[in-house]
Design a protein around this motif. Structure first.
Motif, PDB file in Angstrom:
ATOM      1  N   LYS A 272      62.478  61.754  56.964  1.00  0.00           N
ATOM      2  CA  LYS A 272      61.340  62.522  56.476  1.00  0.00           C
ATOM      3  C   LYS A 272      60.064  61.753  56.795  1.00  0.00           C
ATOM      4  CE  LYS A 272      60.031  65.399  52.545  1.00  0.00           C
ATOM      5  NZ  LYS A 272      60.321  65.790  51.146  1.00  0.00           N
ATOM      6  N   PHE A 273      59.489  62.009  57.970  1.00  0.00           N
ATOM      7  CA  PHE A 273      58.326  61.253  58.403  1.00  0.00           C
ATOM      8  C   PHE A 273      57.149  62.177  58.704  1.00  0.00           C
ATOM      9  CE2 PHE A 273      59.986  62.427  62.536  1.00  0.00           C
ATOM     10  CZ  PHE A 273      58.859  62.534  63.351  1.00  0.00           C
ATOM     11  N   GLY A 274      55.965  61.567  58.767  1.00  0.00           N
ATOM     12  CA  GLY A 274      54.762  62.297  59.101  1.00  0.00           C
ATOM     13  C   GLY A 274      53.916  61.544  60.106  1.00  0.00           C
ATOM     14  N   VAL A 275      52.887  62.218  60.609  1.00  0.00           N
ATOM     15  CA  VAL A 275      51.982  61.638  61.595  1.00  0.00           C
ATOM     16  C   VAL A 275      50.555  62.016  61.229  1.00  0.00           C
ATOM     17  CG1 VAL A 275      51.422  61.407  64.041  1.00  0.00           C
ATOM     18  CG2 VAL A 275      53.724  62.117  63.364  1.00  0.00           C
ATOM     19  N   LEU A 276      49.641  61.044  61.265  1.00  0.00           N
ATOM     20  CA  LEU A 276      48.221  61.352  61.215  1.00  0.00           C
ATOM     21  C   LEU A 276      47.743  61.481  62.653  1.00  0.00           C
ATOM     22  CD1 LEU A 276      46.579  59.072  58.483  1.00  0.00           C
ATOM     23  CD2 LEU A 276      47.705  61.280  58.250  1.00  0.00           C
ATOM     24  N   ALA A 277      47.169  62.633  62.987  1.00  0.00           N
ATOM     25  CA  ALA A 277      46.777  62.882  64.377  1.00  0.00           C
ATOM     26  C   ALA A 277      45.490  63.685  64.420  1.00  0.00           C
ATOM     27  CB  ALA A 277      47.882  63.629  65.118  1.00  0.00           C
ATOM     28  N   VAL A 278      44.770  63.584  65.531  1.00  0.00           N
ATOM     29  CA  VAL A 278      43.581  64.410  65.709  1.00  0.00           C
ATOM     30  C   VAL A 278      44.019  65.847  65.952  1.00  0.00           C
ATOM     31  CG1 VAL A 278      42.156  62.519  66.542  1.00  0.00           C
ATOM     32  CG2 VAL A 278      43.472  63.881  68.190  1.00  0.00           C
ATOM     33  N   GLU A 279      43.114  66.763  65.667  1.00  0.00           N
ATOM     34  CA  GLU A 279      43.442  68.190  65.705  1.00  0.00           C
ATOM     35  C   GLU A 279      43.976  68.631  67.060  1.00  0.00           C
ATOM     36  OE1 GLU A 279      40.692  72.079  65.320  1.00  0.00           O
ATOM     37  OE2 GLU A 279      40.656  70.728  63.574  1.00  0.00           O
ATOM     38  N   GLU A 280      43.433  68.055  68.134  1.00  0.00           N
ATOM     39  CA  GLU A 280      43.835  68.468  69.482  1.00  0.00           C
ATOM     40  C   GLU A 280      45.279  68.099  69.804  1.00  0.00           C
ATOM     41  OE1 GLU A 280      39.367  67.811  69.547  1.00  0.00           O
ATOM     42  OE2 GLU A 280      41.123  66.907  68.602  1.00  0.00           O
ATOM     43  N   GLU A 281      45.899  67.211  68.998  1.00  0.00           N
ATOM     44  CA  GLU A 281      47.258  66.743  69.299  1.00  0.00           C
ATOM     45  C   GLU A 281      48.302  67.266  68.320  1.00  0.00           C
ATOM     46  OE1 GLU A 281      47.031  62.523  69.201  1.00  0.00           O
ATOM     47  OE2 GLU A 281      45.923  62.353  71.087  1.00  0.00           O
ATOM     48  N   THR A 282      47.891  68.049  67.337  1.00  0.00           N
ATOM     49  CA  THR A 282      48.814  68.381  66.249  1.00  0.00           C
ATOM     50  C   THR A 282      50.033  69.179  66.698  1.00  0.00           C
ATOM     51  OG1 THR A 282      47.432  70.298  65.707  1.00  0.00           O
ATOM     52  CG2 THR A 282      47.074  68.270  64.436  1.00  0.00           C
ATOM     53  N   ASP A 283      49.965  69.867  67.855  1.00  0.00           N
ATOM     54  CA  ASP A 283      51.110  70.663  68.307  1.00  0.00           C
ATOM     55  C   ASP A 283      51.949  69.950  69.369  1.00  0.00           C
ATOM     56  OD1 ASP A 283      49.283  70.727  70.346  1.00  0.00           O
ATOM     57  OD2 ASP A 283      49.398  72.901  70.677  1.00  0.00           O
ATOM     58  N   ARG A 284      51.709  68.637  69.551  1.00  0.00           N
ATOM     59  CA  ARG A 284      52.403  67.902  70.614  1.00  0.00           C
ATOM     60  C   ARG A 284      53.520  66.996  70.100  1.00  0.00           C
ATOM     61  NH1 ARG A 284      48.319  65.128  74.650  1.00  0.00           N
ATOM     62  NH2 ARG A 284      50.292  64.921  75.782  1.00  0.00           N
TER      63      ARG A 284
END
Length: 351
Positions: A272-284
């Motif tokens: 169960k993990f998460g990622v902090l990412a910029v909006e332009e990368e959220t679907d990658r």
């Protein structure tokens, strides 16, 4: 000293006239009690800076080490004269950046107890720009010691709900002013002996580049980017101890490119993990929960969202959170400083 459990009330400042709520908070301040207050940076745990016992209550409520100095908030920059010995450079900086998210360390006067200054002969002085915080100082008639209103070590609170989550039953009152506009704590600086420059002890929204428009020489303390360099006696809050940490494990990745970071997370993310990412990368990202920091170029927004997202990761019961290492310039340095401490100073470096 144990923290006495009590009923914690939340008073909204968003529904019309806030004078009654501020008057009630001022009564608590004058009586030596603590209240949660909004500022433009993060919510503060406020007590009178003139009472040694109020500082002890702050340390107890937060579970904070007592050698970690508190910032003293004043209503007007000139009010620093009441608690500290000022300099021409203090006033030059105050003219440009106060009220605002800047804290300046000055030699303290005897009116400030050693419990407030962490045993140092200096005091950290700030004039916040949030109107409710300044009005509370005026109405109470006291300068206010106010570190972040969270349990020590946890992400700083940027809403009244965050304060209630950490401190309910420990303080009688929280003033709800909505979400903080900046979202990371103030920049803390110490002035040099020559009187023409300063050193940044904690970065914030007043950046090195902004300070350089006033100071001839602006340095950055090694501990800003390397928590191990803080030494035994911190000059500023947020220097010595592991800070800003969610319950989940933060994996900080120094990646040379966007693709390298995305590939690393897609290859290593499990459970169960998460990622902090910029909006332009959220679907990658192929799996995991992706939390958006905002658009790539909006680094102030990344900083504003950071603590709230770390708390959201806990609310979602994530086990691991992947974060790409921010840059070291502008307000991104503030995000860098906070997230490296949230990760306990550990960085995964990709070639």
């Amino acid at each position: 000293m144990k923290c006495k459990m009590m009923k914690t009330e939340i008073y909204s400042l968003l529904d019309g006239d806030s004078s009654e709520a501020i008057a009630k908070a001022a009564e608590y301040i004058r009586a030596g009690e603590l209240v949660g207050i909004p500022t433009e940076t993060v919510y503060g745990l406020a007590g009178s800076a003139l009472y040694a016992e109020a500082a002890v209550k702050i340390y107890t409520a937060k579970g904070r080490p007592s050698d970690n100095p508190l910032i003293v908030h004043i209503a007007e920059p000139a009010d620093a004269e009441q608690i500290a010995y000022t300099t021409p450079l203090y006033y030059a900086l105050a003219e440009k950046y106060m009220p605002g998210p800047l804290t300046i360390i000055l030699p303290k006067k005897a009116v400030i107890p050693d419990t407030v200054s962490g045993g140092l002969q200096t005091v950290a002085v700030r004039c916040p720009s949030h109107p409710a915080a300044r009005e509370l100082i005026r109405v109470s008639g006291h300068p206010i010691a106010a570190p972040s209103a969270n349990s020590s070590g946890k992400p700083s609170p940027t809403t009244a709900a965050h304060v209630y989550e950490d401190l309910q039953g420990k303080i009688p009152l929280i003033l709800d002013g909505g979400a903080c506009s900046i979202g990371v704590e103030s920049t803390v600086i110490a002035l040099n002996a020559q009187g023409d420059g300063c050193i940044i002890l904690r970065p914030g929204a007043i950046t090195r580049e902004m300070l350089e428009t006033v100071c001839g020489n602006v340095a950055v303390a090694e501990a800003v980017t390397d928590p191990g360099k803080a030494g035994d006696k911190p000059q500023s809050p947020g220097m010595k101890y592991k800070h800003y940490s969610p319950k989940c494990s933060v994996i900080l990745v120094d990646a040379p490119t966007d693709e390298a970071f995305i590939e690393y997370v897609n290859r290593n993310g499990q459970g169960k993990f998460g990622v902090l990412a910029v909006e332009e990368e959220t679907d990658r990202f192929s799996t995991g929960t992706v939390l958006s920091l905002g658009k790539r170029e909006e680094e102030a927004e990344h900083a504003r969202r950071l603590f709230a997202l770390l708390r959201q990761a806990d609310d979602m019961e994530l086990e691991t959170l992947y974060v790409r290492l921010p840059a070291r310039n502008g307000i991104a340095l503030a995000s860098y400083n906070r997230i490296i401490r949230a990760a306990g100073g550990e960085i995964v470096k990709l070639s």
